[in-house]
Motif scaffolding. Structure first.
Motif, mmCIF file in Angstrom:
data_model
loop_
_atom_site.group_PDB
_atom_site.id
_atom_site.type_symbol
_atom_site.label_atom_id
_atom_site.label_comp_id
_atom_site.label_asym_id
_atom_site.label_seq_id
_atom_site.Cartn_x
_atom_site.Cartn_y
_atom_site.Cartn_z
ATOM 1 N N GLY A 240 2.411 96.249 -19.659
ATOM 2 C CA GLY A 240 1.440 96.874 -20.549
ATOM 3 C C GLY A 240 0.957 98.208 -20.022
ATOM 4 N N PHE A 241 0.672 98.264 -18.722
ATOM 5 C CA PHE A 241 0.227 99.530 -18.123
ATOM 6 C C PHE A 241 1.332 100.587 -18.190
ATOM 7 C CE2 PHE A 241 -2.616 96.707 -15.300
ATOM 8 C CZ PHE A 241 -3.672 96.828 -16.197
ATOM 9 N N GLN A 242 2.581 100.171 -17.981
ATOM 10 C CA GLN A 242 3.701 101.110 -18.076
ATOM 11 C C GLN A 242 3.809 101.693 -19.481
ATOM 12 O OE1 GLN A 242 7.355 99.275 -16.669
ATOM 13 N NE2 GLN A 242 6.341 98.490 -14.836
ATOM 14 N N ALA A 243 3.640 100.853 -20.498
ATOM 15 C CA ALA A 243 3.704 101.328 -21.882
ATOM 16 C C ALA A 243 2.571 102.307 -22.170
ATOM 17 C CB ALA A 243 3.659 100.143 -22.852
ATOM 18 N N LEU A 244 1.378 102.041 -21.616
ATOM 19 C CA LEU A 244 0.249 102.967 -21.800
ATOM 20 C C LEU A 244 0.538 104.311 -21.136
ATOM 21 C CD1 LEU A 244 -2.933 100.735 -21.284
ATOM 22 C CD2 LEU A 244 -1.976 101.579 -23.425
#
Length: 350
Positions: free
Chosen positions: A309-313
């Protein structure tokens, strides 16, 4: 130095983008400025410069950071002046409730070259759609993490802990501080932390820096900590104490921390993303629950889902930065700075 406090008014979550923007300032507000404009038009810098100028004159400031870029601002508020300045663009789009008499719209589009932007229409729209896709991906990962955490909670036994009995002392403190039997306390709901491209970012350390009584609830999901905090917030309201209620970014329907300023009491929750080891407080053990091989596998998977999720953000932030560049190149920031000084004088005149 005037008091300076940091919050989040919204967060990316396992339920999409979740907003508490309605709680940035209360009904007593004298003036609310709503900023409208595209990415890169200087909304955050506009608010930052005004907050700095107001602080230099000795007024209290509240800064609300952006969960899409934890170094940028979504809003600022000056409680003593009854003034707030809010980024009112998507995803936290706001309209003027009392236009003219309280709410003022500030259109930063008045300071850009529309022709220059139209020349880059396709690039802007392509990167804008790319950003939306990455946000949608991040929300799916966080939703999966939220559901997995519910699965972990379901496996955790609700053990009776001796520390639970100790919690009655906190309720007793509230009763002793009762202000008025006929007055209900006010609740202000916000985020002290958020899921951001920079990871899990929390401002709870500074928010409780001056608190004399700090309790830290430990345990795993499913051991009843959020439910206890709900009861505590309700009891504080009944005895006339105002509370600041901070929600869990992954699942905003759950409470993570409660602050009761009147009696300098804070009750915080330790979680895997933020164990709160850096805060000196009294630990209150809610039990470890049932630990099994399947639970350990779930916890590893939970960490992976957060990372995805953090990577996508971060990818969404990169696409956003490219769109910002197109707008930044077409802005007349000198004219905007002149206008900002006009707004500052108006704020101070209140």
């Amino acid at each position: 130095m005037p008091k300076l406090r940091h919050f989040f008014a919204g967060s990316n979550s396992g339920r999409g983008f979740y907003s508490f923007f309605q709680n940035i300032i209360g009904d007593e507000a004298q003036r609310i400025y709503l900023l409208k404009g595209g990415p890169g038009t200087g909304k955050s810098r506009f608010m930052e410069d005004l907050a700095r100028a107001v602080g230099q004159r000795g007024y209290e400031r509240e800064l609300f950071f952006c969960s899409s870029d934890s170094n940028s601002l979504d809003a600022v508020a000056f409680p003593e002046l009854g003034v707030a300045i809010i980024d009112a663009t998507k995803p936290h789009a706001l309209d003027a409730e009392w236009p003219g008499c309280r709410d003022e719209l500030i259109c930063l589009g008045n300071f850009w070259s529309g022709q220059g932007l139209r020349e880059h229409r396709e690039e802007i729209m392509t990167k804008g759609r790319e950003k939306q896709e990455y946000f949608a991906s991040a929300f799916r990962y966080f939703e999966a993490a939220r559901l997995l955490e519910e699965n972990i909670a379901a496996k955790s036994s609700k053990e009776k802990s001796q520390s639970r009995d100790f919690l009655g002392d906190i309720f007793a403190k509230l009763d002793q501080a009762r202000i008025n039997y006929n007055t209900r306390g006010q609740q202000r709901h916000l985020f002290a932390s958020a899921l951001t491209p920079e990871g899990y970012v929390s401002h709870i350390r500074t928010l409780v820096a001056t608190y004399e009584q700090i309790y830290i609830l430990t345990g795993v999901p499913g051991t009843g900590r959020s439910q206890y905090l709900e009861q505590l917030a309700s009891h504080a309201q009944r005895v006339g104490l105002d509370t600041e209620v901070f929600h869990y970014p992954l699942d905003p329907r759950k409470i993570l921390h409660i602050l009761i300023p009147k009696i300098n009491l804070a009750v915080l929750t330790s979680i895997d993303l933020d164990p709160l080891a850096y805060i000196p407080g009294i630990p209150v053990d809610f039990g470890v629950g049932s630990v099994s091989t399947s639970t350990n596998v779930d916890q590893r998977l939970l960490r992976e889902l957060f990372d995805f999720g953090f990577q996508a953000l971060r990818k969404a932030q990169q696409a956003h930065s490219q769109v910002e560049g197109y707008y930044r190149d077409q802005m007349d920031f000198q004219a905007l700075n002149t206008y900002r000084e006009q707004v500052l004088q108006e704020i101070l005149s209140l």
